[in-house]
Design a protein around this motif. Structure first.
Motif, PDB file in Angstrom:
ATOM      1  N   GLN A 100     -16.050 -44.070  18.784  1.00  0.00           N
ATOM      2  CA  GLN A 100     -15.865 -45.016  19.890  1.00  0.00           C
ATOM      3  C   GLN A 100     -16.001 -44.292  21.222  1.00  0.00           C
ATOM      4  OE1 GLN A 100     -12.234 -47.296  19.614  1.00  0.00           O
ATOM      5  NE2 GLN A 100     -12.430 -48.138  21.669  1.00  0.00           N
ATOM      6  N   TRP A 101     -16.770 -44.879  22.121  1.00  0.00           N
ATOM      7  CA  TRP A 101     -16.961 -44.322  23.451  1.00  0.00           C
ATOM      8  C   TRP A 101     -17.467 -45.430  24.363  1.00  0.00           C
ATOM      9  CZ3 TRP A 101     -19.921 -43.262  19.172  1.00  0.00           C
ATOM     10  CH2 TRP A 101     -21.224 -43.769  19.171  1.00  0.00           C
ATOM     11  N   THR A 102     -17.410 -45.179  25.652  1.00  0.00           N
ATOM     12  CA  THR A 102     -17.933 -46.110  26.647  1.00  0.00           C
ATOM     13  C   THR A 102     -19.032 -45.418  27.432  1.00  0.00           C
ATOM     14  OG1 THR A 102     -15.787 -47.219  26.869  1.00  0.00           O
ATOM     15  CG2 THR A 102     -17.379 -47.539  28.647  1.00  0.00           C
ATOM     16  N   GLU A 103     -20.118 -46.131  27.670  1.00  0.00           N
ATOM     17  CA  GLU A 103     -21.234 -45.545  28.415  1.00  0.00           C
ATOM     18  C   GLU A 103     -20.889 -45.570  29.900  1.00  0.00           C
ATOM     19  OE1 GLU A 103     -25.161 -46.167  27.321  1.00  0.00           O
ATOM     20  OE2 GLU A 103     -24.745 -46.363  25.189  1.00  0.00           O
ATOM     21  N   ALA A 104     -20.110 -44.567  30.287  1.00  0.00           N
ATOM     22  CA  ALA A 104     -19.647 -44.436  31.669  1.00  0.00           C
ATOM     23  C   ALA A 104     -19.577 -42.964  32.021  1.00  0.00           C
ATOM     24  CB  ALA A 104     -18.283 -45.092  31.845  1.00  0.00           C
ATOM     25  N   ILE A 105     -20.006 -42.618  33.217  1.00  0.00           N
ATOM     26  CA  ILE A 105     -19.909 -41.239  33.693  1.00  0.00           C
ATOM     27  C   ILE A 105     -18.538 -41.101  34.340  1.00  0.00           C
ATOM     28  CG2 ILE A 105     -20.963 -39.488  35.183  1.00  0.00           C
ATOM     29  CD1 ILE A 105     -23.623 -40.833  34.727  1.00  0.00           C
ATOM     30  N   ASP A 106     -17.543 -40.935  33.460  1.00  0.00           N
ATOM     31  CA  ASP A 106     -16.136 -40.909  33.860  1.00  0.00           C
ATOM     32  C   ASP A 106     -15.515 -39.581  33.464  1.00  0.00           C
ATOM     33  OD1 ASP A 106     -16.090 -41.123  31.124  1.00  0.00           O
ATOM     34  OD2 ASP A 106     -14.748 -42.860  31.047  1.00  0.00           O
ATOM     35  N   ALA A 107     -14.188 -39.543  33.357  1.00  0.00           N
ATOM     36  CA  ALA A 107     -13.491 -38.302  33.014  1.00  0.00           C
ATOM     37  C   ALA A 107     -13.835 -37.817  31.614  1.00  0.00           C
ATOM     38  CB  ALA A 107     -11.983 -38.514  33.146  1.00  0.00           C
ATOM     39  N   ASN A 108     -14.323 -38.699  30.755  1.00  0.00           N
ATOM     40  CA  ASN A 108     -14.661 -38.322  29.381  1.00  0.00           C
ATOM     41  C   ASN A 108     -16.125 -37.930  29.216  1.00  0.00           C
ATOM     42  OD1 ASN A 108     -12.044 -38.971  28.395  1.00  0.00           O
ATOM     43  ND2 ASN A 108     -12.600 -41.143  28.378  1.00  0.00           N
ATOM     44  N   CYS A 109     -16.899 -37.984  30.275  1.00  0.00           N
ATOM     45  CA  CYS A 109     -18.328 -37.693  30.219  1.00  0.00           C
ATOM     46  C   CYS A 109     -18.611 -36.263  30.685  1.00  0.00           C
ATOM     47  CB  CYS A 109     -19.092 -38.685  31.096  1.00  0.00           C
ATOM     48  SG  CYS A 109     -20.870 -38.376  31.219  1.00  0.00           S
ATOM     49  N   ARG A 110     -19.641 -35.666  30.120  1.00  0.00           N
ATOM     50  CA  ARG A 110     -20.083 -34.341  30.547  1.00  0.00           C
ATOM     51  C   ARG A 110     -21.596 -34.362  30.719  1.00  0.00           C
ATOM     52  NH1 ARG A 110     -15.540 -34.383  31.014  1.00  0.00           N
ATOM     53  NH2 ARG A 110     -13.913 -32.914  30.344  1.00  0.00           N
ATOM     54  N   ILE A 111     -22.049 -33.718  31.803  1.00  0.00           N
ATOM     55  CA  ILE A 111     -23.480 -33.524  32.037  1.00  0.00           C
ATOM     56  C   ILE A 111     -23.726 -32.032  32.203  1.00  0.00           C
ATOM     57  CG2 ILE A 111     -25.473 -34.075  33.480  1.00  0.00           C
ATOM     58  CD1 ILE A 111     -24.073 -36.591  34.393  1.00  0.00           C
ATOM     59  N   PHE A 112     -24.651 -31.486  31.416  1.00  0.00           N
ATOM     60  CA  PHE A 112     -24.986 -30.069  31.468  1.00  0.00           C
ATOM     61  C   PHE A 112     -26.481 -29.901  31.684  1.00  0.00           C
ATOM     62  CE2 PHE A 112     -20.968 -29.766  29.210  1.00  0.00           C
ATOM     63  CZ  PHE A 112     -20.428 -28.570  29.675  1.00  0.00           C
ATOM     64  N   VAL A 113     -26.853 -28.764  32.273  1.00  0.00           N
ATOM     65  CA  VAL A 113     -28.227 -28.314  32.264  1.00  0.00           C
ATOM     66  C   VAL A 113     -28.256 -27.058  31.404  1.00  0.00           C
ATOM     67  CG1 VAL A 113     -27.888 -27.029  34.437  1.00  0.00           C
ATOM     68  CG2 VAL A 113     -30.203 -27.547  33.630  1.00  0.00           C
ATOM     69  N   ASN A 118     -15.230 -35.572  24.768  1.00  0.00           N
ATOM     70  CA  ASN A 118     -14.012 -34.848  24.376  1.00  0.00           C
ATOM     71  C   ASN A 118     -13.638 -35.059  22.919  1.00  0.00           C
ATOM     72  OD1 ASN A 118     -13.611 -37.496  25.236  1.00  0.00           O
ATOM     73  ND2 ASN A 118     -11.437 -37.192  25.625  1.00  0.00           N
ATOM     74  N   GLU A 119     -14.453 -35.776  22.144  1.00  0.00           N
ATOM     75  CA  GLU A 119     -14.181 -35.972  20.718  1.00  0.00           C
ATOM     76  C   GLU A 119     -15.403 -35.555  19.902  1.00  0.00           C
ATOM     77  OE1 GLU A 119     -11.590 -36.877  18.957  1.00  0.00           O
ATOM     78  OE2 GLU A 119     -10.201 -37.351  20.598  1.00  0.00           O
ATOM     79  N   ASN A 120     -15.119 -35.025  18.696  1.00  0.00           N
ATOM     80  CA  ASN A 120     -16.201 -34.691  17.776  1.00  0.00           C
ATOM     81  C   ASN A 120     -16.853 -35.973  17.253  1.00  0.00           C
ATOM     82  OD1 ASN A 120     -16.004 -31.869  17.894  1.00  0.00           O
ATOM     83  ND2 ASN A 120     -14.301 -31.864  16.428  1.00  0.00           N
ATOM     84  N   PRO A 121     -18.127 -35.911  16.904  1.00  0.00           N
ATOM     85  CA  PRO A 121     -18.995 -34.732  16.824  1.00  0.00           C
ATOM     86  C   PRO A 121     -19.658 -34.362  18.141  1.00  0.00           C
ATOM     87  CG  PRO A 121     -20.189 -36.651  16.062  1.00  0.00           C
ATOM     88  CD  PRO A 121     -18.803 -37.125  16.380  1.00  0.00           C
ATOM     89  N   ARG A 122     -19.396 -35.115  19.202  1.00  0.00           N
ATOM     90  CA  ARG A 122     -20.061 -34.861  20.472  1.00  0.00           C
ATOM     91  C   ARG A 122     -19.554 -33.579  21.117  1.00  0.00           C
ATOM     92  NH1 ARG A 122     -18.758 -39.825  19.449  1.00  0.00           N
ATOM     93  NH2 ARG A 122     -16.788 -39.772  20.591  1.00  0.00           N
ATOM     94  N   ARG A 123     -18.278 -33.301  21.002  1.00  0.00           N
ATOM     95  CA  ARG A 123     -17.740 -32.054  21.548  1.00  0.00           C
ATOM     96  C   ARG A 123     -18.352 -30.855  20.832  1.00  0.00           C
ATOM     97  NH1 ARG A 123     -11.417 -31.492  21.042  1.00  0.00           N
ATOM     98  NH2 ARG A 123     -12.032 -31.280  18.849  1.00  0.00           N
ATOM     99  N   ARG A 124     -18.513 -30.970  19.509  1.00  0.00           N
ATOM    100  CA  ARG A 124     -19.087 -29.873  18.731  1.00  0.00           C
ATOM    101  C   ARG A 124     -20.541 -29.628  19.142  1.00  0.00           C
ATOM    102  NH1 ARG A 124     -17.243 -31.404  14.242  1.00  0.00           N
ATOM    103  NH2 ARG A 124     -19.024 -32.603  13.443  1.00  0.00           N
TER     104      ARG A 124
END
Length: 652
Positions: free
Chosen positions: A557-570, A632-638
Motif C-alpha cells: 500500500q502506498w500513495t502516489e505523492a511526493i511526500d514524507a514517504n517518497c524518495r527521489i535519487f539520481v 520506507n517499506e519493503n520491497p521498495r526500501r530494499r
C-alpha cells in the motif's frame, strides 16, 4: 437520398411476431473454441453479438450516408450483465460501429455543395484550418457516445450561432483590455456590431452581420470525421480515507473532426451597408477562432488558423520546446484490425478467450496528443502538491490551473498545445524493427480565464513543472520506465520494446544538464524549490519544509505523492542486459517474488484492477533519476538500498 432506409427483409415477418428488443438482439453467432463445429469445447462459449439492433435485417447505409445512419441502427446493450448477455461486449460494439461509420461515411459531394453555397452567399469568405482536432457540439448518441454538432442531414459542421459567439466574446475581451472596463460595460459597446435587446437605440437592437454555418472542405484521401478517445485515468476518490486520487482508466471512444479546413462565410444584414463593420467583425472572428472553438480548447482541441499561414505564435503563448519520444508511443484510440471480425484468433483460427470473454482484436493507433502532455503535467503537479497541501486544497488548485468539472466547472488557466506532432516510426511489429519514434513542439499558453495579475506566477510554476516532467519519466503508456529492448529476453517476445524516453531538442540553457550526478542533484533541487515558490506566489500558503504524510504505507500500500514517504535519487552505474543501471537493479533476480517481478515494486493486477508501479525511472544518459512512492517499506526500501552511486534529491 442520403438517408435511405434499409431494405425490407426478404421474408415478410408475421404480424404476431414481437418487435426486436433493443437491449437483446434476436440473433447471435455462437463460436466454438476449437475450429470444429461440434464437440464439448464449443458448448459453453459466450455468443458473439451482432453490432446491429436487428441482425436479421442488417442495414446497408448509402455510400454517402452520414455517420448518424450507422448509429441509429446500433445495438445498445444493457449496462447490467444480469439483463443482457451482450453486456461484456458493449465496449467492443461501440468501437466497431464507430469505426464502420468512420470508414463508410463518405459525403464529399454534399460537402462540395455546402462549401460552394457558403462562398456564393457570403460577401466575405475565408478558409481556416485546424492543426489537430476539433470538438464542437455536446450531443450524446447511443451508449452516451459524444457526437459532433451535425445538421439536419447528419453532416458535421460549426453552427453559425457558435461562430457569432466566438466573434462576440473576442470583441468583448479586446474592449475590456483596451479600456480597462468590466464585461457588462464592454457588452454595451459591441451592440453597434452584434445588436442588443437592452439598448435603447433601435438601430442597434438587431445585429449587423449574418454568420453562415461553416462546413469542412471534402477530403478525398480521408474522412474529416475521425474516431477519438477520452480517458480519465485518475479520479479524485472523495470516499477514500485519505481523499486521494484513484487510478481508474476509463477509455471512451467518440467522434471529433481531424485536421479539417472550414469555409467561413459572413455577409451584412439587410439593416446595414457598412463594410467597415463587416471587416471589423471578421477580424474579431479570426482572432477568436485562433484562440479556439468548441470544447477542450485548453487541451489542444479547436484551434483554427487562417489557411496557409501555418502555425502562428499567439500572444497567449509563454513557453515552447521541441521534443522527441522514443519507445512506446503515445496513442489515442484502439483500432480494430478487421471491423467485420473484431475478435482475436490463434494460429489455428480458433477464437481466443480471456476470463471467459472474447478478446477484441485491436491495435493502438499512434498519435501525438496534446491531452497526454496536459495529463502528465497535471499528474506531476498533483503528486508534488499532495506532499505539502491537504487533498482538498490540491483538488481546488488543480482545477483552477488545469480545469475541472467537480465540484463546479472551471476552464483552467493553462492551455496546452502540440504543434507539428508526427509519428516518425511506428512501434516495432517484428523482432528486427527499430523502436517507435514521435516528435512535435509542446507549447504552453495562458487561457483567457487567467487573471492578468497571475500570469507571471503561472509561467514560473509551469516552466519548472515542465522541466520536472521531462526529467522524472517518460510519457504515455510506457512513462514509468526508460526505453529498453526485450529482443534478448528468455524467451524473446513482443512487444519488442517497452518504456519511453522523453527527450528535449533545444539549445536553450534552461535545458542544459551537468555531466555529473552531484551537480544534477543541486539543479534538480533548485527546480523543486522554484516550483514551491511559484505555487506560494499564486496564493497558496504552506511550508515546504514540513512535508505531509499522505496515507498509510505498507508493503502492498502506498500513495502516489511526493511526500514524507517518497524518495527521489539520481544514480549511475553500468548497463546490464540492454537495460539502464537503475532498471537492471529493479528487474534483478534478488528483487523478484516467486521468480516473477514483485507487484509491490513493478506494478500488478489485483481484483481486475491495474495497480501502477510505485517506481518511476528515467534515463538521462550519464545517470538515471529514480522516484519511489512509499519508499520506507519493503520491497521498495530494499530496492533503494541496492542502488549504488546515488545522491538524494528529495526530500530536499
Amino acid at each position: 437520398m442520403v438517408f435511405e432506409k434499409p431494405n425490407q427483409p426478404k421474408k415478410p415477418q408475421p404480424s404476431a411476431k414481437p418487435m426486436p428488443n433493443v437491449n437483446q438482439p434476436r440473433r447471435v453467432i455462437n463460436v466454438p473454441v476449437s475450429g470444429h463445429g461440434g464437440g464439448a469445447g464449443g458448448k459453453h462459449q459466450p455468443p458473439i453479438p451482432s453490432p446491429w439492433l436487428n441482425p436479421e435485417n442488417e442495414p446497408q447505409p448509402h455510400p454517402e450516408a452520414s455517420f448518424v445512419e450507422y448509429l441509429r441502427w446500433m445495438r445498445t446493450p444493457c449496462s447490467s450483465a444480469s439483463l443482457s448477455p451482450n453486456h461484456d461486449y458493449k465496449d467492443s460494439t461501440k468501437v466497431q460501429i464507430l469505426q464502420m461509420a468512420e470508414q463508410g461515411s463518405k459525403y464529399s459531394q454534399r460537402l462540395q455543395q455546402l462549401t460552394k453555397r457558403t462562398e456564393l452567399i457570403a460577401q466575405k469568405s475565408f478558409k481556416v484550418q485546424c492543426p489537430w482536432r476539433i470538438r464542437v457540439g455536446g450531443h450524446k448518441g447511443p451508449e452516451s457516445i459524444l457526437l459532433p454538432a451535425f445538421d439536419a442531414l447528419g453532416i458535421p459542421y460549426i453552427p453559425s450561432s457558435t461562430l457569432r459567439g466566438v466573434a462576440r466574446t473576442q470583441a468583448i475581451r479586446e474592449i475590456m483590455a483596451k479600456h480597462n472596463i468590466e464585461w457588462q460595460e464592454a457588452e454595451k459597446q459591441i451592440a453597434l456590431y452584434f445588436g442588443s435587446l437592452e439598448t435603447q437605440d433601435q438601430a442597434n437592437q438587431a445585429g449587423k452581420v449574418v454568420f453562415l454555418d461553416a462546413y469542412p472542405l471534402p477530403n478525398q484521401n480521408q474522412n474529416v470525421l475521425a474516431v477519438d478517445m477520452v480517458n480519465n485515468i485518475w479520479q479524485w476518490d472523495n470516499n477514500s480515507p485519505n481523499n486521494t486520487p484513484k487510478y481508474s482508466p476509463n477509455p471512451n471512444p467518440f467522434f471529433s473532426l481531424e485536421k479539417p479546413i472550414f469555409v467561413i462565410g459572413l455577409r451584412l444584414a439587410s439593416n446595414c451597408q457598412d463594410n467597415e463593420i463587416l471587416e471589423k467583425v471578421k477580424q474579431w472572428l479570426i482572432k477568436g477562432l485562433q484562440a479556439g472553438v468548441g470544447s477542450q480548447v485548453n487541451t489542444g482541441y479547436g484551434q483554427l488558423n487562417p489557411a496557409g499561414i501555418g502555425n502562428h505564435k499567439p500572444e497567449s503563448e509563454f513557453f515552447r520546446v521541441e521534443f522527441i519520444i522514443e519507445g512506446q508511443l503515445i496513442h489515442g484510440r484502439q483500432k480494430l484490425k478487421d471491423i467485420k471480425q473484431p475478435y482475436q484468433k490463434d494460429r489455428d483460427g480458433n477464437f481466443k478467450f480471456s476470463q471467459g470473454k472474447l478478446k477484441p482484436d485491436t491495435i493502438p493507433n499512434p498519435e501525438v496528443r496534446s491531452v497526454t502532455f496536459k495529463s502528465m503535467l497535471r499528474y506531476w503537479f498533483r503528486t508534488f502538491a499532495l506532499g505539502i497541501l491537504e487533498p482538498g486544497q490540491v483538488q481546488t488548485w488543480e482545477a483552477k490551473i488545469f480545469g475541472g468539472i467537480n465540484p463546479s466547472k472551471q476552464y483552467g488557466w493553462l492551455m496546452v498545445r502540440v504543434l507539428e506532432g508526427k509519428t516518425i516510426r511506428d512501434n516495432a511489429a517484428n523482432k528486427n524493427d527499430d523502436f517507435g519514434e514521435q516528435s512535435g513542439i509542446l507549447t504552453l499558453n495562458y487561457s483567457p480565464e487567467i487573471p492578468q495579475s497571475q500570469k507571471q506566477n503561472l509561467k514560473k510554476l509551469i516552466k519548472n513543472l515542465t522541466w520536472l516532467m521531462f526529467h522524472l519519466g517518460g510519457i504515455g503508456q510506457g512513462a514509468r520506465r526508460p526505453l529498453y529492448s526485450r529482443k534478448n529476453g528468455n524467451p524473446p517476445r513482443p512487444p519488442w520494446y517497452r518504456g519511453c524516453n522523453l527527450i528535449t531538442e533545444s539549445d536553450d540553457n534552461f535545458w542544459t544538464l551537468p555531466d555529473n550526478t552531484q551537480q544534477f542533484q543541486e539543479l534538480f533541487k533548485t527546480k523543486i524549490r522554484n516550483f514551491y515558490e511559484a505555487l506560494q506566489t499564486l496564493g497558496v500558503n504552506f511550508n515546504s519544509r514540513q512535508l505531509r504524510t499522505c496515507g498509510i504505507v505498507r508493503n502492498n500500500q502506498w500513495t502516489e505523492a511526493i511526500d514524507a514517504n517518497c524518495r527521489i535519487f539520481v544514480c549511475s552505474g553500468d548497463e546490464k542486459f540492454g537495460k539502464s543501471y537503475a532498471l537492471s537493479v529493479l528487474h534483478s533476480d534478488e528483487l523478484k517474488f516467486n521468480d516473477n517481478y514483485d507487484g509491490n515494486l513493478c506494478g500488478k493486477i489485483q481484483d481486475n484492477q491495474v495497480i501502477p508501479s510505485p517506481v518511476w525511472i528515467t534515463d538521462l544518459g550519464n545517470y538515471q533519476v529514480v522516484t519511489v512512492f512509499g519508499a520506507n517499506e519493503n520491497p521498495r526500501r530494499r530496492y533503494l538500498e541496492k542502488l549504488q552511486n546515488k545522491f538524494q534529491i528529495f526530500p530536499l
